[in-house]
Design a protein around this motif. Structure first.
Motif, PDB file in Angstrom:
ATOM      1  N   ILE A  83       0.832  -1.216   0.000  1.00  0.00           N
ATOM      2  CA  ILE A  83       0.000   0.000   0.000  1.00  0.00           C
ATOM      3  C   ILE A  83       0.861   1.257   0.000  1.00  0.00           C
ATOM      4  O   ILE A  83       1.749   1.396   0.848  1.00  0.00           O
ATOM      5  CB  ILE A  83      -0.913   0.038   1.247  1.00  0.00           C
ATOM      6  CG1 ILE A  83      -1.671  -1.289   1.410  1.00  0.00           C
ATOM      7  CG2 ILE A  83      -1.883   1.216   1.146  1.00  0.00           C
ATOM      8  CD1 ILE A  83      -2.503  -1.362   2.683  1.00  0.00           C
ATOM      9  N   VAL A  84       0.595   2.159  -0.941  1.00  0.00           N
ATOM     10  CA  VAL A  84       1.217   3.487  -0.890  1.00  0.00           C
ATOM     11  C   VAL A  84       0.224   4.401  -0.188  1.00  0.00           C
ATOM     12  O   VAL A  84      -0.886   4.620  -0.672  1.00  0.00           O
ATOM     13  CB  VAL A  84       1.523   4.023  -2.312  1.00  0.00           C
ATOM     14  CG1 VAL A  84       2.175   5.395  -2.230  1.00  0.00           C
ATOM     15  CG2 VAL A  84       2.410   3.034  -3.060  1.00  0.00           C
ATOM     16  N   MET A  85       0.612   4.894   0.988  1.00  0.00           N
ATOM     17  CA  MET A  85      -0.283   5.728   1.776  1.00  0.00           C
ATOM     18  C   MET A  85      -0.106   7.181   1.329  1.00  0.00           C
ATOM     19  O   MET A  85       0.931   7.786   1.595  1.00  0.00           O
ATOM     20  CB  MET A  85       0.066   5.611   3.267  1.00  0.00           C
ATOM     21  CG  MET A  85       0.157   4.182   3.804  1.00  0.00           C
ATOM     22  SD  MET A  85      -1.410   3.279   3.861  1.00  0.00           S
ATOM     23  CE  MET A  85      -2.291   4.237   5.040  1.00  0.00           C
ATOM     24  N   LEU A  86      -1.123   7.722   0.657  1.00  0.00           N
ATOM     25  CA  LEU A  86      -1.030   9.091   0.151  1.00  0.00           C
ATOM     26  C   LEU A  86      -1.614  10.086   1.152  1.00  0.00           C
ATOM     27  O   LEU A  86      -2.616   9.809   1.801  1.00  0.00           O
ATOM     28  CB  LEU A  86      -1.782   9.203  -1.176  1.00  0.00           C
ATOM     29  CG  LEU A  86      -1.273   8.326  -2.322  1.00  0.00           C
ATOM     30  CD1 LEU A  86      -2.255   8.391  -3.502  1.00  0.00           C
ATOM     31  CD2 LEU A  86       0.123   8.764  -2.773  1.00  0.00           C
ATOM     32  N   MET A 152       7.663 -11.147   7.502  1.00  0.00           N
ATOM     33  CA  MET A 152       8.205  -9.977   8.200  1.00  0.00           C
ATOM     34  C   MET A 152       9.035  -9.060   7.295  1.00  0.00           C
ATOM     35  O   MET A 152       9.065  -7.865   7.491  1.00  0.00           O
ATOM     36  CB  MET A 152       9.036 -10.430   9.396  1.00  0.00           C
ATOM     37  CG  MET A 152       8.223 -11.184  10.430  1.00  0.00           C
ATOM     38  SD  MET A 152       6.983 -10.159  11.246  1.00  0.00           S
ATOM     39  CE  MET A 152       7.849  -9.803  12.796  1.00  0.00           C
ATOM     40  N   ASP A 153       9.734  -9.648   6.343  1.00  0.00           N
ATOM     41  CA  ASP A 153      10.616  -8.860   5.481  1.00  0.00           C
ATOM     42  C   ASP A 153       9.911  -8.220   4.301  1.00  0.00           C
ATOM     43  O   ASP A 153      10.524  -7.464   3.552  1.00  0.00           O
ATOM     44  CB  ASP A 153      11.716  -9.776   4.921  1.00  0.00           C
ATOM     45  CG  ASP A 153      12.947  -9.704   5.777  1.00  0.00           C
ATOM     46  OD1 ASP A 153      12.916  -8.964   6.768  1.00  0.00           O
ATOM     47  OD2 ASP A 153      13.923 -10.381   5.455  1.00  0.00           O
ATOM     48  N   GLU A 154       8.643  -8.555   4.115  1.00  0.00           N
ATOM     49  CA  GLU A 154       7.953  -8.005   2.949  1.00  0.00           C
ATOM     50  C   GLU A 154       7.412  -6.615   3.213  1.00  0.00           C
ATOM     51  O   GLU A 154       7.040  -6.277   4.336  1.00  0.00           O
ATOM     52  CB  GLU A 154       6.822  -8.953   2.512  1.00  0.00           C
ATOM     53  CG  GLU A 154       7.374 -10.093   1.682  1.00  0.00           C
ATOM     54  CD  GLU A 154       6.291 -11.010   1.132  1.00  0.00           C
ATOM     55  OE1 GLU A 154       5.087 -10.739   1.336  1.00  0.00           O
ATOM     56  OE2 GLU A 154       6.668 -12.019   0.504  1.00  0.00           O
ATOM     57  N   THR A 155       7.330  -5.819   2.148  1.00  0.00           N
ATOM     58  CA  THR A 155       6.853  -4.451   2.264  1.00  0.00           C
ATOM     59  C   THR A 155       5.351  -4.452   2.538  1.00  0.00           C
ATOM     60  O   THR A 155       4.585  -5.027   1.771  1.00  0.00           O
ATOM     61  CB  THR A 155       7.128  -3.687   0.960  1.00  0.00           C
ATOM     62  OG1 THR A 155       8.535  -3.752   0.694  1.00  0.00           O
ATOM     63  CG2 THR A 155       6.687  -2.239   1.067  1.00  0.00           C
ATOM     64  N   ALA A 156       4.959  -3.792   3.616  1.00  0.00           N
ATOM     65  CA  ALA A 156       3.537  -3.644   3.925  1.00  0.00           C
ATOM     66  C   ALA A 156       3.053  -2.316   3.342  1.00  0.00           C
ATOM     67  O   ALA A 156       2.063  -2.267   2.632  1.00  0.00           O
ATOM     68  CB  ALA A 156       3.317  -3.679   5.431  1.00  0.00           C
TER      69      ALA A 156
END
Lengths: 497, 497
Positions: A83-86, A152-156
């Protein structure tokens, strides 16, 4: 014998399984249990899947504090979508830049931001967009795969911050970063069955998102406010059993102004104060009123708090942000060596909550993170007992109402105007916002432009909180021998203007 | 983008830096702050280093609950020395086996166990030994290197459990296992500034050691008792602000017997009950007295709790051990497939608190742990809401006063006696200890031996709690067609005897 923490059960599903009937989120006077939140999230996931989103995709979201936004965030996690939080206060131009840089596959926006969403799509015709209303209306994809474990290592999430270059950089926040941030906080603040955290800060910022993380990891109730109101926040603390609230200085200021003589009940145990150093008079007023203010220091790159006062020190160490949380570390550096007590230098931090870097920005990442240590650029010192005092956020950053504002970004916009030869931006104190930007401009020879014209131009390109309060025209900017803009001199000019 | 949780700041040093003046341990009516505990630990580390211990070594310790033992444990961690936690109730022969199997470089023992320590050395002449008194007396090694970071994957402690083969196996417990156990617990039980955990269980067992881990990770006060006394424990809860206590069934039984009508104060919030299923009448008595019993299921291999009741369920789900803690997972297996609700099968668990395996026992490790899941051998079921009910610890295990006792280990000893042809051990109910072992013996033809002689022989080789309460002589043992000892039949025989 390898470490086994790489993956964990899907957090919200695990929480819904552990304590299904416990209240999770209160929004708009309605309470959702963890089971209800899980059902909402799963439904939203299946609808998002029907729109084409799937594991490995990136989705930009333009949302406000709302239960549907919370369900969307969890729903995208359920699908394995980054998710890109804008920040919805940004202009369409700024949003377009971030959506493009993040290579988002889709943009989902709240209906109130439809205009901006469509403007972004006009600039990026290949981008798929959908309003939250559309998401709600599509039929669920029952074939969609719901992630059973979080890696754990993945981009949230990805959150953009600006910086010295003026170009925003996408901060990578992994599930591990969010997890360790929540754990560092609970080992400092503790956790009780009665805890209820008030979220009046935006969930697109790490201050708000980290509350949603603690919500499910702790199994702790959160009251989510669409917009912050000091009166409402005080009322919630006084009458509705709020035990913890996250605030920035301007919010605290307004709450104290509204607060009568009655003060807060004893059950209210933590006013978590972030977003830059707070004025001493305000802290003293809080102390006099026995308000348990916990100053904290953190940033997008540390997935919220990394240094926070302990309960026993919250009223005693006025002005300090405390010590590095249990899993994290902190030191002050001067020219590559560690500073002694009370010596001012750069604040350098490390820990499992610290970002692995900036999205697709190897150079910026290597400059900021060395051997696992993040060089914050902020100036501070440790007293003889090891308490951190943040002197000043880096001089190329100002904080206005809790929002980070980078002068270089404003200068880059102003300087693009045809009439402008060069510009310099600094800040002045402001009663309401703490700090506000002001600009100094040198025009090109034979060009004429008014302050009003220039401000209009800036407003088209930058979020309202980045627009200078004043623009001063001058003959030249203060520069040093190496021709580098001397920001501290600019600040002096500003305070005299 | 690698995970960053492989190492953390030295836990006790970090805690001493964060909250130096907070009470850490109360022992023998003296309170030690975290700073004092750190100083004790560092001093002990430097003395142990003077005895030749250094990073990478293994040290077996034969200790009792005592502040010096706590300092020794932390001191050895400070040096990077792996610790073999010995059960001081074992005989010299049993201890020798474990010390040898673990390839310990040194044995440190409390003076009260000097005789056993010297007996072990007689059997292992190359082993270096030292009493705690000697450790205290040597001058500190100021050159010794104190570990500044704990590596999550490194072995912190080794604890021996027996098993079906009769040969004890060393369970590897990493720093990560201990960390995640503590985190799983805090996310279930919460943590307040007033918390104080009473440790009347042995610190050489995971039940006690895990309390010392939570002590420093949470910054929570622990009251350490040299020996458990129900009267003392009740008094501490009633008068000294104990909020949590770890007990096994026999301890709880005695506490309830001693407890008058007054009950416990409201500040007492958790009676954490481990060590096997508890009789229903006892749980009901606790419920009637409003005692907040939290049943839990865990073992040496899971670094303590892995399944525990939640606060909201502690009085409602009588007899259940609850659900798998936040970072962990649980399922019931029957013949390799997952059981449905209420179906009895083997309890299988996973999580970052689960051991990576048995020391130097690849085969046993591969048999017990498959694809990250630990096959416990215990039988249980999940009800329709997902709550675990442990039916019976594996039939080759009995629990006596909280200590695991493996019939196969006792049989192996009895069968070595020249007069014995074969033996079978099972358990009977016991009012004081829950269960006690009893033995059935078939003698060799023309050999005569009395029950008394055989019991004496067993006492020389096994810890007192493993010695059968009775020995019955019989013509033959119940065996199935494959000539396998039928333990359940033995149990029936025992209950009729």
């Amino acid at each position: 014998m390898t470490t086994k923490v790489e993956r964990m059960p899907n957090w919200l599903k695990k929480r819904a399984q552990l304590t299904p009937n416990r209240p999770a989120i209160e929004f708009d006077e309605k309470i959702y249990t963890f089971l209800e939140l899980d059902l909402l999230a799963e439904s939203t996931a299946r609808k998002a899947a029907a729109l084409g989103l799937q594991q490995g995709n990136t989705c930009a979201v333009l949302i406000r504090n709302d239960i549907r936004s919370v369900a969307l965030i969890h729903g995208l996690f359920y699908l394995g979508v980054r998710i890109v939080m804008l920040n919805h206060r940004l202009t369409a131009n700024e949003l377009t830049w971030q959506v493009k840089d993040s290579q988002a596959d889709q943009l989902i926006f709240d209906a109130v931001f439809s205009e901006k969403g469509k403007q972004v799509q006009r600039q990026l015709p290949l981008l798929k967009i959908a309003s939250m209303e559309v998401v709600q209306q599509v039929p669920e994809d029952n074939q969609a795969r719901i992630i059973s474990e979080y890696v754990m290592d993945e981009t949230a999430t990805i959150m953009y911050t600006s910086g010295t270059t003026g170009n925003p950089k996408g901060v990578i926040q992994t599930f591990g970063n969010h997890w360790w941030s929540a754990i560092g906080s609970v080992l400092n603040l503790g956790l009780t069955e009665k805890d209820c955290w008030y979220c009046g800060v935006p969930i697109f910022h790490i201050s708000g998102l980290s509350i949603l993380m603690r919500n499910m990891i702790y199994g702790m109730k959160v009251v989510l406010a669409e917009k912050f109101s000091a009166i409402e926040a005080n009322k919630m603390i006084q009458e509705k059993g709020i035990t913890i609230i996250s605030v920035v200085t301007t919010m605290l200021n307004r709450m104290i102004q509204d607060l009568g003589d009655e003060g807060y009940p004893a059950s209210f145990r933590c006013m978590l104060l972030g977003g830059g150093p707070a004025p001493k008079y305000l802290l003293e007023e809080c102390k006099a009123k026995q308000i348990p203010v916990y100053q904290t220091y953190g940033m997008t790159e540390t997935a919220s708090q990394i240094v926070t006062l302990s309960p026993e020190d919250s009223l005693e160490k006025l002005g300090s942000a405390g010590k590095a949380l249990f899993p994290s570390q902190l030191r002050i550096e001067i020219d590559g060596h560690e500073a002694g007590p009370n010596e001012h230098g750069e604040i350098v931090v490390a820990g499992p909550n610290v970002t692995s870097g900036y999205l697709n920005q190897m150079e910026a990442t290597e400059k900021a993170i060395k051997d696992g240590w993040l060089y914050t650029g902020d100036i501070g010192y440790l007293d003889s007992e090891g308490f951190l005092f943040v002197m000043d956020r880096r001089c190329d950053l100002l904080i206005s109402g809790g929002e980070n504002v980078y002068p270089a970004e404003i200068e880059a916009v102003i300087s693009k105007h045809p009439a402008v030869f060069e510009s310099g931006v600094t800040s002045i104190e402001d009663e309401k916002w703490g700090q506000v930007p002001i600009a100094f401009v040198v025009t090109n020879k034979n060009h004429v432009v008014t302050e009003e014209e220039l401000l209009m131009y800036v407003k088209e390109n930058l979020a309202p909180y980045k627009v200078p309060k004043y623009i001063f025209f001058c003959e030249e900017l203060p520069r040093n021998a190496a021709n580098k803009l001397m920001r501290r001199k600019l600040k002096e000019l500003g305070s005299r203007s």
